[in-house]
Enzyme design. Structure first.
Site, short mmCIF file in Angstrom:
data_model
loop_
_atom_site.label_atom_id
_atom_site.label_comp_id
_atom_site.label_asym_id
_atom_site.label_seq_id
_atom_site.Cartn_x
_atom_site.Cartn_y
_atom_site.Cartn_z
N LYS A 100 1.90 -6.06 5.27
CA LYS A 100 2.66 -6.79 6.30
C LYS A 100 2.86 -8.27 5.98
O LYS A 100 3.05 -9.10 6.88
CB LYS A 100 1.99 -6.65 7.69
CG LYS A 100 1.95 -5.23 8.17
CD LYS A 100 3.33 -4.69 8.39
CE LYS A 100 3.38 -3.19 8.27
NZ LYS A 100 4.74 -2.68 8.08
N SER A 154 1.92 -8.00 13.11
CA SER A 154 2.85 -7.04 12.50
C SER A 154 2.12 -5.71 12.28
O SER A 154 2.65 -4.63 12.57
CB SER A 154 3.37 -7.62 11.18
OG SER A 154 4.22 -6.73 10.55
N HIS A 197 -0.79 -3.17 -2.85
CA HIS A 197 -1.59 -3.89 -1.85
C HIS A 197 -3.04 -4.03 -2.33
O HIS A 197 -3.92 -4.42 -1.54
CB HIS A 197 -1.65 -3.11 -0.54
CG HIS A 197 -0.37 -3.12 0.27
ND1 HIS A 197 0.43 -4.21 0.42
CD2 HIS A 197 0.20 -2.13 1.01
CE1 HIS A 197 1.45 -3.91 1.22
NE2 HIS A 197 1.34 -2.65 1.58
S1 PPS Z 1 4.18 -3.09 4.35
O1 PPS Z 1 4.23 -1.93 5.30
O2 PPS Z 1 2.82 -3.63 4.22
O3 PPS Z 1 4.77 -2.78 3.06
O4 PPS Z 1 5.07 -4.20 5.08
P1 PPS Z 1 5.66 -5.54 4.43
O5 PPS Z 1 6.94 -5.23 3.79
O6 PPS Z 1 4.61 -6.23 3.63
O7 PPS Z 1 5.89 -6.44 5.73
C1 PPS Z 1 6.71 -6.02 6.80
C2 PPS Z 1 7.06 -7.28 7.56
O8 PPS Z 1 8.03 -8.04 6.80
C3 PPS Z 1 9.20 -8.21 7.60
N1 PPS Z 1 10.38 -8.28 6.73
C4 PPS Z 1 11.16 -9.37 6.65
N2 PPS Z 1 11.07 -10.58 7.22
C5 PPS Z 1 12.06 -11.46 6.96
N3 PPS Z 1 13.11 -11.21 6.16
C6 PPS Z 1 13.23 -10.01 5.54
N4 PPS Z 1 14.28 -9.78 4.76
C7 PPS Z 1 12.23 -9.04 5.77
N5 PPS Z 1 12.02 -7.76 5.35
C8 PPS Z 1 10.89 -7.33 5.94
C9 PPS Z 1 9.19 -7.02 8.53
O9 PPS Z 1 10.05 -7.22 9.62
C10 PPS Z 1 7.72 -6.98 8.91
O10 PPS Z 1 7.35 -8.08 9.73
P2 PPS Z 1 7.33 -8.05 11.34
O11 PPS Z 1 6.64 -9.31 11.77
O12 PPS Z 1 6.60 -6.83 11.77
O13 PPS Z 1 8.78 -8.04 11.76
#
Ligand code: PPS
Length: 311
Positions: free
Chosen positions: A70, A155, A125
């Protein structure tokens, strides 16, 4: 210089089913403990983790996208996919994100990674102590993305209600405790960050934060290009920034996880808010103070200041 054309040709020959489909379709959330860290048995296995740590052969031109869950993993996957293709979004529009920058640590379809031609891009991860031993004598590059841990927690908390990878918490309060104790999958955020930050002075390590990407998306993309030795024209960089924006990723079914089965993530819940500071909407003042106290204790002596330290 990174040239990903061969990867895409090879990957293009492989059907775009998610790695999860080769796993048993169980909805129950079980963890197993591997070297003191919880992993979800839905997508991980002892065998794979042992293989990755002890046998996986890292190549000098490998690139790893590493995060605690996340923290922006998929965002970085999209950015790297676009950089590979000089900003051309076609690959992102036609091939699922998990096929483009595949997961190192997930069981199932991992043969894909092992057989690929170089250069290879991987997502992971894993905490540093479980990372492939062969990495530490290689010149492979790591991009480590960290995010304000309070936003990571929030998140992850919401995600836990949408997936069978994480036990559904009984309450936010309980989840704060699980996060601080490091009993969530992939263990302690603090240990994860501290572990990887031991690489911070190495030339094959790039530390990025989610907040930095939010604040200066273009500048950070340029920094990543420089680290990868990839020269992009101005208009190509503009395209990387545009096509890795939250709104475009949210609408792209190859990137928004809507092709993943519901037991991995409920439809349309993965791209949730994509903002910094969302923790303020749910933490109480007492929880904030408690969290900050533990943060100070656990992160003391770490010579790194992040944008969230200023907020
Ligand atoms: S995971 O499941 O661990 O692989 O998730 P991960 O990709 O690390 O994190 C998911 C969060 O990243 C946000 N996200 C983004 N934020 C801004 N811009 C872009 N382009 C973007 N893509 C993914 C996603 O919405 C999750 O955060 P939260 O706070 O839940 O919205």
């Amino acid at each position: 210089m990174v040239d990903c054309s061969l990867i895409s040709l090879i990957r293009g020959a492989i059907p775009p089913d998610p790695p999860y489909l080769s796993l048993s379709c169980t909805m129950s959330t079980d963890y197993f403990l591997h070297k003191g860290i919880n992993f979800s048995s839905v997508m991980y296995s002892e065998e794979r983790l042992d293989y990755v740590e002890n046998e996986f052969q890292v190549r000098d031109d490998d690139v790893f996208n590493i995060t605690f869950p996340k923290s922006g993993t998929n965002w970085m996957m999209e950015i790297l996919s676009l950089i590979c293709r000089n900003g051309d979004p076609t690959w992102c529009q036609e091939v699922p994100i998990w096929e483009r920058i595949p997961w190192l640590d997930i069981s199932g379809r991992w043969q894909l990674i092992d057989k690929e031609e170089t250069p290879r891009f991987h997502s992971s991860h894993l905490p540093i102590q479980l990372f492939p031993k062969s990495f530490f004598t290689s010149k492979a590059k790591v991009i480590y993305t960290a995010r304000d841990p309070k936003d990571v927690l929030v998140s992850l908390y919401h995600f836990a209600h949408e997936t069978s990878l994480i036990k559904t918490p009984n309450s936010f309060e309980e989840f704060v405790e699980d996060f601080l104790q490091g009993t969530v999958p992939f263990g302690s955020w603090f240990e994860h960050v501290r572990g990887w930050m031991s690489m911070k002075d190495k030339s094959n390590f790039l530390f990025i934060t989610y907040e930095e990407l939010k604040q200066d998306h273009r500048g950070t993309v340029m920094k990543i290009c420089k680290f990868l030795g990839k020269e992009l024209k101005n208009e190509d960089i503009d395209s990387v920034v545009e096509h890795s924006s939250f709104n475009i990723m949210k609408e792209n079914k190859m990137s928004n996880q809507s092709l993943a089965p519901d037991y991995i993530v409920n439809k349309n819940s993965f791209m949730r808010k994509g903002i910094s500071g969302d923790w303020r909407t749910i933490f109480t003042k007492a929880q904030e103070e408690y969290f900050n106290r533990i943060y100070q204790e656990k992160m003391k002596n770490l010579d790194v200041k992040c944008l969230w330290d200023e907020s």
